[in-house]
Scaffold this motif. Structure first.
Motif, PDB file in Angstrom:
ATOM      1  N   LEU B 104       0.828  -1.204   0.000  1.00 16.62           N
ATOM      2  CA  LEU B 104       0.000   0.000   0.000  1.00 16.62           C
ATOM      3  C   LEU B 104       0.864   1.256   0.000  1.00 16.62           C
ATOM      4  O   LEU B 104       0.627   2.195  -0.770  1.00 16.62           O
ATOM      5  CB  LEU B 104      -0.918  -0.012   1.220  1.00 16.62           C
ATOM      6  CG  LEU B 104      -1.945   1.115   1.266  1.00 16.62           C
ATOM      7  CD1 LEU B 104      -3.014   0.878   0.223  1.00 16.62           C
ATOM      8  CD2 LEU B 104      -2.571   1.221   2.634  1.00 16.62           C
ATOM      9  N   ILE B 105       1.891   1.260   0.846  1.00 15.48           N
ATOM     10  CA  ILE B 105       2.777   2.423   0.917  1.00 15.48           C
ATOM     11  C   ILE B 105       3.504   2.586  -0.422  1.00 15.48           C
ATOM     12  O   ILE B 105       3.654   3.690  -0.940  1.00 15.48           O
ATOM     13  CB  ILE B 105       3.800   2.263   2.056  1.00 15.48           C
ATOM     14  CG1 ILE B 105       3.085   2.152   3.396  1.00 15.48           C
ATOM     15  CG2 ILE B 105       4.786   3.427   2.078  1.00 15.48           C
ATOM     16  CD1 ILE B 105       2.307   3.355   3.791  1.00 15.48           C
ATOM     17  N   THR B 106       3.942   1.464  -1.007  1.00 20.23           N
ATOM     18  CA  THR B 106       4.589   1.540  -2.311  1.00 20.23           C
ATOM     19  C   THR B 106       3.641   2.146  -3.334  1.00 20.23           C
ATOM     20  O   THR B 106       4.042   2.981  -4.148  1.00 20.23           O
ATOM     21  CB  THR B 106       5.017   0.134  -2.780  1.00 20.23           C
ATOM     22  OG1 THR B 106       5.694  -0.495  -1.713  1.00 20.23           O
ATOM     23  CG2 THR B 106       5.915   0.210  -3.985  1.00 20.23           C
ATOM     24  N   ALA B 107       2.376   1.726  -3.265  1.00 20.11           N
ATOM     25  CA  ALA B 107       1.401   2.245  -4.230  1.00 20.11           C
ATOM     26  C   ALA B 107       1.255   3.753  -4.076  1.00 20.11           C
ATOM     27  O   ALA B 107       1.187   4.475  -5.073  1.00 20.11           O
ATOM     28  CB  ALA B 107       0.056   1.550  -4.033  1.00 20.11           C
ATOM     29  N   ILE B 108       1.219   4.238  -2.838  1.00 20.09           N
ATOM     30  CA  ILE B 108       1.142   5.686  -2.630  1.00 20.09           C
ATOM     31  C   ILE B 108       2.409   6.337  -3.166  1.00 20.09           C
ATOM     32  O   ILE B 108       2.365   7.386  -3.797  1.00 20.09           O
ATOM     33  CB  ILE B 108       0.912   6.031  -1.143  1.00 20.09           C
ATOM     34  CG1 ILE B 108      -0.387   5.401  -0.655  1.00 20.09           C
ATOM     35  CG2 ILE B 108       0.854   7.537  -0.946  1.00 20.09           C
ATOM     36  CD1 ILE B 108      -0.689   5.629   0.810  1.00 20.09           C
ATOM     37  N   GLY B 109       3.558   5.675  -2.945  1.00 17.31           N
ATOM     38  CA  GLY B 109       4.818   6.176  -3.480  1.00 17.31           C
ATOM     39  C   GLY B 109       4.777   6.280  -4.999  1.00 17.31           C
ATOM     40  O   GLY B 109       5.190   7.290  -5.573  1.00 17.31           O
ATOM     41  N   VAL B 110       4.252   5.248  -5.653  1.00 18.59           N
ATOM     42  CA  VAL B 110       4.148   5.252  -7.116  1.00 18.59           C
ATOM     43  C   VAL B 110       3.250   6.396  -7.564  1.00 18.59           C
ATOM     44  O   VAL B 110       3.562   7.142  -8.507  1.00 18.59           O
ATOM     45  CB  VAL B 110       3.585   3.907  -7.627  1.00 18.59           C
ATOM     46  CG1 VAL B 110       3.278   3.971  -9.109  1.00 18.59           C
ATOM     47  CG2 VAL B 110       4.561   2.784  -7.337  1.00 18.59           C
ATOM     48  N   SER B 111       2.144   6.562  -6.834  1.00 18.11           N
ATOM     49  CA  SER B 111       1.207   7.630  -7.171  1.00 18.11           C
ATOM     50  C   SER B 111       1.888   8.998  -7.084  1.00 18.11           C
ATOM     51  O   SER B 111       1.793   9.812  -8.012  1.00 18.11           O
ATOM     52  CB  SER B 111       0.012   7.551  -6.208  1.00 18.11           C
ATOM     53  OG  SER B 111      -0.713   8.728  -6.206  1.00 18.11           O
ATOM     54  N   LEU B 112       2.622   9.233  -5.997  1.00 22.71           N
ATOM     55  CA  LEU B 112       3.325  10.509  -5.841  1.00 22.71           C
ATOM     56  C   LEU B 112       4.373  10.674  -6.932  1.00 22.71           C
ATOM     57  O   LEU B 112       4.562  11.760  -7.473  1.00 22.71           O
ATOM     58  CB  LEU B 112       3.996  10.583  -4.471  1.00 22.71           C
ATOM     59  CG  LEU B 112       3.064  10.646  -3.268  1.00 22.71           C
ATOM     60  CD1 LEU B 112       3.869  10.678  -1.986  1.00 22.71           C
ATOM     61  CD2 LEU B 112       2.171  11.867  -3.352  1.00 22.71           C
ATOM     62  N   PHE B 113       5.051   9.577  -7.250  1.00 21.39           N
ATOM     63  CA  PHE B 113       6.092   9.631  -8.277  1.00 21.39           C
ATOM     64  C   PHE B 113       5.498  10.086  -9.612  1.00 21.39           C
ATOM     65  O   PHE B 113       6.035  10.976 -10.283  1.00 21.39           O
ATOM     66  CB  PHE B 113       6.760   8.264  -8.416  1.00 21.39           C
ATOM     67  CG  PHE B 113       7.799   8.217  -9.486  1.00 21.39           C
ATOM     68  CD1 PHE B 113       8.993   8.913  -9.345  1.00 21.39           C
ATOM     69  CD2 PHE B 113       7.582   7.500 -10.652  1.00 21.39           C
ATOM     70  CE1 PHE B 113       9.954   8.892 -10.331  1.00 21.39           C
ATOM     71  CE2 PHE B 113       8.539   7.478 -11.647  1.00 21.39           C
ATOM     72  CZ  PHE B 113       9.720   8.164 -11.488  1.00 21.39           C
ATOM     73  N   ILE B 114       4.374   9.474  -9.989  1.00 22.22           N
ATOM     74  CA  ILE B 114       3.740   9.861 -11.259  1.00 22.22           C
ATOM     75  C   ILE B 114       3.307  11.324 -11.208  1.00 22.22           C
ATOM     76  O   ILE B 114       3.557  12.099 -12.137  1.00 22.22           O
ATOM     77  CB  ILE B 114       2.528   8.951 -11.565  1.00 22.22           C
ATOM     78  CG1 ILE B 114       2.975   7.501 -11.721  1.00 22.22           C
ATOM     79  CG2 ILE B 114       1.805   9.411 -12.826  1.00 22.22           C
ATOM     80  CD1 ILE B 114       1.842   6.526 -11.919  1.00 22.22           C
ATOM     81  N   GLU B 115       2.685  11.712 -10.082  1.00 18.50           N
ATOM     82  CA  GLU B 115       2.182  13.093  -9.986  1.00 18.50           C
ATOM     83  C   GLU B 115       3.321  14.112 -10.084  1.00 18.50           C
ATOM     84  O   GLU B 115       3.229  15.090 -10.830  1.00 18.50           O
ATOM     85  CB  GLU B 115       1.440  13.297  -8.665  1.00 18.50           C
ATOM     86  CG  GLU B 115       0.038  12.745  -8.690  1.00 18.50           C
ATOM     87  CD  GLU B 115      -0.476  12.487  -7.282  1.00 18.50           C
ATOM     88  OE1 GLU B 115       0.028  13.105  -6.335  1.00 18.50           O
ATOM     89  OE2 GLU B 115      -1.381  11.640  -7.143  1.00 18.50           O
ATOM     90  N   TYR B 116       4.378  13.882  -9.313  1.00 19.06           N
ATOM     91  CA  TYR B 116       5.446  14.878  -9.295  1.00 19.06           C
ATOM     92  C   TYR B 116       6.246  14.870 -10.594  1.00 19.06           C
ATOM     93  O   TYR B 116       6.694  15.916 -11.049  1.00 19.06           O
ATOM     94  CB  TYR B 116       6.349  14.689  -8.076  1.00 19.06           C
ATOM     95  CG  TYR B 116       5.681  15.143  -6.817  1.00 19.06           C
ATOM     96  CD1 TYR B 116       5.359  16.489  -6.629  1.00 19.06           C
ATOM     97  CD2 TYR B 116       5.317  14.242  -5.828  1.00 19.06           C
ATOM     98  CE1 TYR B 116       4.716  16.920  -5.491  1.00 19.06           C
ATOM     99  CE2 TYR B 116       4.668  14.659  -4.685  1.00 19.06           C
ATOM    100  CZ  TYR B 116       4.368  16.005  -4.522  1.00 19.06           C
ATOM    101  OH  TYR B 116       3.722  16.428  -3.401  1.00 19.06           O
ATOM    102  N   THR B 117       6.428  13.669 -11.174  1.00 14.65           N
ATOM    103  CA  THR B 117       7.128  13.625 -12.450  1.00 14.65           C
ATOM    104  C   THR B 117       6.343  14.381 -13.515  1.00 14.65           C
ATOM    105  O   THR B 117       6.904  15.162 -14.280  1.00 14.65           O
ATOM    106  CB  THR B 117       7.339  12.160 -12.894  1.00 14.65           C
ATOM    107  OG1 THR B 117       7.907  11.444 -11.807  1.00 14.65           O
ATOM    108  CG2 THR B 117       8.263  12.069 -14.073  1.00 14.65           C
ATOM    109  N   CYS B 118       5.041  14.163 -13.546  1.00 14.05           N
ATOM    110  CA  CYS B 118       4.229  14.814 -14.575  1.00 14.05           C
ATOM    111  C   CYS B 118       4.137  16.316 -14.351  1.00 14.05           C
ATOM    112  O   CYS B 118       3.964  17.075 -15.298  1.00 14.05           O
ATOM    113  CB  CYS B 118       2.824  14.206 -14.610  1.00 14.05           C
ATOM    114  SG  CYS B 118       2.848  12.529 -15.207  1.00 14.05           S
ATOM    115  N   GLN B 119       4.242  16.749 -13.081  1.00 15.95           N
ATOM    116  CA  GLN B 119       4.173  18.183 -12.815  1.00 15.95           C
ATOM    117  C   GLN B 119       5.453  18.898 -13.196  1.00 15.95           C
ATOM    118  O   GLN B 119       5.488  20.119 -13.281  1.00 15.95           O
ATOM    119  CB  GLN B 119       3.936  18.415 -11.322  1.00 15.95           C
ATOM    120  CG  GLN B 119       2.504  18.341 -10.913  1.00 15.95           C
ATOM    121  CD  GLN B 119       2.372  18.731  -9.460  1.00 15.95           C
ATOM    122  OE1 GLN B 119       2.551  19.846  -9.095  1.00 15.95           O
ATOM    123  NE2 GLN B 119       2.076  17.787  -8.617  1.00 15.95           N
TER     124      GLN B 119
END
Lengths: 309, 303
Positions: B104-119
């Motif tokens: 679950l924590i990894t999934a949140i990490g992946v989510s943040l990674f995608i968001e910040y990379t795209c921003q």
């Protein structure tokens, strides 16, 4: 209880007082980060009681922090005019207690209806509560709605932040290591077995939520008097997640590890400021990598406790 | 009366978008028992895929035609399906045997990674962009009701995709395998089901639906940004839990319910500012009475 824990607490507070006496000589930027560290330690140890010791996954810790923050700030702003300057520490103390109590009340409100849920369901409901609290503050005109509260007096100093952190860590450790506190661990390890042994899991879960929320509220109060401006977006899901990461990196249920993680994870983003554009990308990548490499926490040598949930 | 009907139509359009995303959450949960927090970001990537595909597709197929819209939608779904499979392979597969919390924590990490990379300014940048008009935009008036072509398309596409999904899950071999893995992964593996393939397929299927939802959302609201998946994804997840997570009709029901309630609340004076909190309020209320969601089955704990 760790032998002589009370003595350690006294020593810690005296040390903090001594360091604090010289705080004027430190670079104010570093001092400000040090205060942040103290506040984050309180948040991390309080969430560790809920997640690490009791095994309840909560994603709404920032919500409790928000309650404490707004309560204390409104209290001190309202009272500052009526009391002399010298009473500031008492005002802050009043704000801390008031903020903590109101947050604890919210903890009770979350704990009681949701105690039937477990695992992912509980996580999502706590997340929901955190969001609801945020949206409520966003719409309350009395506390500045979306633009937030500003002009909060600057009362939080190094001494307040760190001595409160020491007291919080001590109080939670003492609670968990008491006869009563064994119930938290029992609920964490096996809820059904615990209830078969006559432990009421619900009661322990709610207690953990209330105590955890209390200290989160206190941390929020300190935060408000440190930053002097607060707004609802500062208490969103991201903040809750930061605290969760501290607990997990520290090794769930391991107080010392959690404190070290809180220190590291507060300083790390500051160090990454040099690469500002890539800061959060690096941060999120680190989380993923650490979860793959050391899921039991950075500071856990034996993985017998906390790693099995 | 017309007002209410109008709200209902708007609500159903929003709700079907939630439903499409919720299906992805629920499928992954059914098979892997974990919340794929990055799913909302796949929804966002779907919208951006549509944004970047619109121009090249318009060079081949006349712009603002239904055929062009369908091609863009299909291509975006394909891209996101691949992305979903890659995310699962890189981030979640190494953690298959790990505690749920870690994943679950990894999934949140992946989510943040995608968001910040795209921003990041070299990727999409943080500012919102205007989504191109993929299909001719017309509105019809029916006895005081205003219905936009985008709304009709959202509803029709959602219904078609749900029929397709039901067919895949109920009638095909891979769908049967999915249900088998959801029921009992070990037993399914013993019966010759390749569990890894099934999980990859589930991620691909869910991500394709999220991409479709992303494009439909962008068509309806015209503006897209790298953080658009955060709130919408969260609400879609609430929809999945509301219906009973792991249950496909439940996800659809939860999504529609949430969309309608949210639209009605948004139209009411006094509580309209609270519309973002309402989804969670309903969730908490329903879980208090039905801890496993509306259509979920109560599971007895095995000791």
């Amino acid at each position: 209880m760790i032998p002589g824990a009370k003595r350690w607490l006294v020593i810690a507070v005296i040390l903090i007082a001594i360091i604090s006496a010289f705080s004027k000589q430190f670079n104010s930027y570093y001092l400000s980060i040090a205060i942040d560290v103290g506040i984050n330690i309180i948040l991390a140890v309080s969430l560790n009681l809920i997640m690490g010791h009791t095994g309840q996954f909560s994603l709404g810790h920032a919500g409790f922090m928000a309650v404490g923050s707004y309560t204390a700030a409104s209290f001190t702003i309202a009272c500052t005019k009526h009391v002399p300057e010298s009473a500031a520490p008492f005002l802050l103390l009043g704000g801390l207690i008031l903020g903590g109590l109101l947050a604890a009340l919210c903890g009770l409100a979350v704990g009681v209806p949701t105690l039937r849920l477990r695992g992912d369901y509980l996580a999502i409901v706590t997340l929901g509560f955190g969001e609801i609290i945020r949206v409520v503050f966003q719409n309350m005109e009395a506390v500045g709605a979306a633009s937030g509260l500003s002009g909060i007096p600057n009362h939080t100093n190094f001494f307040w932040a760190w001595s409160t952190a020491a007291i919080a860590a001590y109080a939670i450790a003492a609670l968990v290591n008491s006869t009563y506190g064994r119930g938290f661990i029992a609920v964490h390890d096996d809820e059904i077995a615990a209830s078969a042994m006559g432990i009421n899991p619900t009661r322990y879960k709610v207690t953990a939520f209330v105590v955890g929320a209390f200290f989160a509220g206190v941390a929020g109060a300190l935060y408000a008097h440190h930053k002097q401006t607060i707004n609802p977006t500062g208490f969103d899901f991201m903040k809750s997640f930061e605290i969760v990461v501290m607990v997990i990196l520290g090794g769930m249920g391991r107080t010392v590890g959690v404190i070290i993680a809180a220190i590291l994870l507060t300083i790390l983003p500051e160090m990454l400021r040099a690469v500002a554009d890539y800061r959060m990308i690096i941060y999120s990548l680190l989380i993923i990598i650490i979860m793959m490499a050391r899921p039991q926490g950075l500071f856990t040598l034996r993985s017998n406790k906390g790693a099995n949930t | 009366m017309t007002d209410q009907l109008q709200q209902l139509i708007n609500g159903l359009a929003l709700g079907s978008i939630y439903a499409l995303i919720a299906l992805g959450y629920t499928m992954v949960y059914g098979v892997l028992r974990f919340i794929n927090f990055a799913h909302g970001d796949v929804f966002m990537l779907g919208a951006f895929a549509g944004y970047f595909l619109a121009e090249p597709v318009a060079k081949v197929i006349p712009p603002q035609s239904y055929l062009g819209g369908i091609v863009v939608l299909m291509l975006a779904m394909l891209i996101c399906a691949l992305l979903g499979v890659v995310i699962e392979f890189l981030a979640y597969r190494p953690l298959r045997k790990r505690p749920k919390l870690t994943v679950l924590i990894t999934a949140i990490g992946v989510s943040l990674f995608i968001e910040y990379t795209c921003q990041h300014k070299k990727v999409f940048g943080a500012s919102p962009r205007v989504f191109p008009e993929l299909i001719p935009n017309t509105t019809w008036e029916l006895g005081g009701l205003v219905i936009g072509s985008a709304q009709v398309i959202v509803l029709v596409t959602t219904i078609l995709l749900m029929i397709a999904l039901t067919f895949i899950v109920q009638r095909t071999k891979i769908g049967t395998a999915m249900r088998a893995v959801a029921f009992n992964p070990q037993a399914a593996a013993l019966m010759g089901v390749n569990v890894n393939h099934v999980i990859s397929f589930t991620f691909g299927l869910g991500s394709a639906l999220a991409a479709a939802a992303g494009i439909l959302f962008a068509m309806n609201y015209a503006s897209i940004d790298p953080l658009m998946g955060v709130q919408t994804g969260l609400k879609a997840f609430v929809a999945a839990v509301l219906g009973g997570i792991g249950n496909l009709p439940g996800a659809a029901l939860g999504g529609l319910l949430l969309g309608v309630v949210e639209t009605f609340a948004g139209g009411m004076k006094g509580i309209s500012n609270y519309r973002d909190a309402i989804a969670f309020g309903i969730l908490i209320l329903i879980l208090m009475f039905r801890p496993s969601g509306l259509l979920g089955k109560q599971q007895t704990e095995k000791v």
